[in-house]
Design an enzyme around this catalytic site. Structure first.
Site, PDB file in Angstrom:
ATOM      1  N   ASN A 151      51.895  71.832  13.724  1.00  0.00           N
ATOM      2  CA  ASN A 151      51.209  72.676  12.735  1.00  0.00           C
ATOM      3  C   ASN A 151      52.250  73.151  11.705  1.00  0.00           C
ATOM      4  OD1 ASN A 151      52.617  74.467  14.408  1.00  0.00           O
ATOM      5  ND2 ASN A 151      51.132  76.092  14.097  1.00  0.00           N
ATOM      6  N   PRO A 152      51.825  73.768  10.603  1.00  0.00           N
ATOM      7  CA  PRO A 152      52.783  74.146   9.546  1.00  0.00           C
ATOM      8  C   PRO A 152      53.919  75.052  10.009  1.00  0.00           C
ATOM      9  CG  PRO A 152      50.550  74.231   8.693  1.00  0.00           C
ATOM     10  CD  PRO A 152      50.433  73.999  10.167  1.00  0.00           C
ATOM     11  N   CYS A 153      53.662  75.906  11.002  1.00  0.00           N
ATOM     12  CA  CYS A 153      54.722  76.826  11.457  1.00  0.00           C
ATOM     13  C   CYS A 153      55.608  76.216  12.534  1.00  0.00           C
ATOM     14  CB  CYS A 153      54.100  78.127  11.955  1.00  0.00           C
ATOM     15  SG  CYS A 153      53.310  79.097  10.655  1.00  0.00           S
ATOM     16  N   GLU A 167      55.213  75.612  15.736  1.00  0.00           N
ATOM     17  CA  GLU A 167      55.218  75.984  17.150  1.00  0.00           C
ATOM     18  C   GLU A 167      54.277  75.121  17.990  1.00  0.00           C
ATOM     19  OE1 GLU A 167      52.031  78.885  15.554  1.00  0.00           O
ATOM     20  OE2 GLU A 167      53.824  77.856  14.849  1.00  0.00           O
ATOM     21  N   PRO A 172      55.043  82.749  15.004  1.00  0.00           N
ATOM     22  CA  PRO A 172      55.724  83.771  14.185  1.00  0.00           C
ATOM     23  C   PRO A 172      55.150  85.176  14.343  1.00  0.00           C
ATOM     24  CG  PRO A 172      54.405  82.280  12.816  1.00  0.00           C
ATOM     25  CD  PRO A 172      54.461  81.676  14.182  1.00  0.00           C
ATOM     26  N   THR A 196      51.362  88.864  11.177  1.00  0.00           N
ATOM     27  CA  THR A 196      50.262  89.816  11.037  1.00  0.00           C
ATOM     28  C   THR A 196      49.929  90.476  12.373  1.00  0.00           C
ATOM     29  OG1 THR A 196      49.344  88.494   9.234  1.00  0.00           O
ATOM     30  CG2 THR A 196      47.880  90.096  10.276  1.00  0.00           C
TER      31      THR A 196
END
Length: 408
Positions: A40-42, A44, A228, A231
């Site tokens: 995925n973009p992050c 993990e 990450p 939020t």
């Protein structure tokens, strides 16, 4: 040449990051169903193409006891409840494509993780960039993932394993055994004596997971990642996100409506108490931090305790910060106990060179990471968190506003 071009791009704006294919597929639980090509973009969640993962994070500070230990029984129960709940989400969720729907049901991957590790280590009186801090972090990470796979195996004993488990049984059990054996790598002698029990708890969790999995299989192909939690961490009232240390003891968050919010780390008083400072000394040190935006130079503070309060960025009025290798080493000790990967920023000083960024990428590969992202401080025009209140953020917003007006 390719590595230099990647490092040059990172130097300019923090992009791109890197993923290391060999170690990623070495710990792939479903090798017989295909290889892992991307994340995925992050970075993990790493798994088969066209798959998805439900994420959840645990606030580690909730398990800090009054005598500064880590309450493992409650922690294990929370992990068990999370895995059960997240597995139910697999069937209750909707997915964007038919392939992702099918793979989510066939493999049932989950992504349980944690937040507030940096704050927890500080509360223990341990530097983030230390063998002691890394050993404790590794033990807690190992306990979480071992307990998660154990919970998955227990669910499998009741309702059966994920549908594509049988074709991947041998590969998955081999990966579980590798995770378990890595518990032996945790440097117990570096841990505070009153926290060494965490390693035994982790070993027992992985041993139970392997034994139950051998008998009943696993309900989920993956169970943990370290996301990450940006939020989520604010919602959980955490001082630090994911596996990160604090950005700074005092930081300013840019608000979307204008202005900045001052955020002060709440773990410092706990650390000072752990270190034996008196109530009056504690008050003086906190007052100094609030006034100076740094702990460096605070009254009563012993020089040998300064590393405990080191953060990712140098304070506005300070000189100290965690070296980039400290970030990589923390990821390296935790990665062996994570199903997926770790989303984390390797913070580097503003004056870092392209060659140093290249060295950071190579060091990350040498330490067995699955993925790494590097950020050179102030390499972007604006960033969400700052170590000082500045008019620069207002200028950046005015520049963006001017660009929008011109486009219109």
């Amino acid at each position: 040449d390719v590595l230099r071009k990647i490092a040059e791009g990172t130097h300019i704006c923090g992009d791109p990051g890197m993923q290391f294919d060999s170690v990623t597929n070495k710990y792939h639980t479903c090798k017989n169903s295909g290889r892992i090509n991307a994340s995925n973009p992050c970075s993990e969640f790493m798994f088969l193409d066209d798959s998805a993962c439900n994420l959840a994070s645990i606030n580690l500070m909730k398990f800090l006891t009054s005598d500064r230990k880590f309450e493992t029984e409650s922690f294990k129960k929370v992990v068990d409840r999370f895995i059960t709940s997240m597995d139910l989400f697999v069937d209750g969720s909707s997915y964007p494509t038919e392939k992702i729907t099918r793979n989510s049901h066939d493999f049932r991957p989950l992504g349980l993780g944690y937040a507030n590790l940096g704050a927890l280590l500080m509360s223990f009186g341990l530097p983030y960039d230390s063998d002691e801090g890394r050993a404790v972090a590794a033990a807690i990470t190992a306990l979480m993932c071992g307990e998660a796979y154990k919970a998955s195996a227990k669910i499998s004993s009741l309702v059966g394993p994920f549908p594509r488990y049988i074709e991947n049984k041998d590969a998955m059990l081999q990966v579980i055994a590798m995770h378990r054996d890595h518990v032996k790598d945790i440097d117990v002698n570096k841990m505070p004596y009153d926290l060494r029990y965490l390693v035994n708890e982790a070993w027992d969790a992985w041993s139970d997971a392997y034994e139950l999995g051998s008998q009943y299989g696993f309900r989920n192909s993956q169970v943990t990642v370290l996301a990450p939690t940006g939020t989520i961490s604010f919602m959980l009232d955490c001082d630090t996100t994911g596996i990160e240390p604090d950005i700074a003891l005092v930081k300013y968050k840019v608000l979307s409506g204008g202005g900045m919010l001052k955020i002060v780390n709440k773990s410092v008083p706990l650390a000072l108490q752990r270190l034996g400072y008196s109530a009056s000394d504690n008050t003086d040190i906190i007052s100094y931090i609030n006034e100076k935006d740094t702990i460096e130079g605070a009254p009563h503070l012993k020089p040998e305790h300064l590393p405990i309060f080191d953060c990712a960025f140098r304070a506005a009025n300070g000189k100290r910060a965690i070296h980039y290798k400290g970030h990589v080493l923390m990821m390296a000790v935790c990665q062996p106990y994570i199903s997926g990967a770790i989303s984390k920023t390797i913070n580097m000083h503003e004056n870092s060179t392209v060659d140093e960024i290249m060295e950071a990428y190579i060091f990350s590969w040498e330490k067995g990471l699955k993925a790494v992202a590097i950020y050179r401080e102030n390499s972007k025009r604006s960033q969400p968190l700052n170590t000082k209140k500045t008019e620069g953020e207002m200028v950046a917003r005015e520049v963006i506003k001017e660009i929008i007006i011109k486009k219109q």
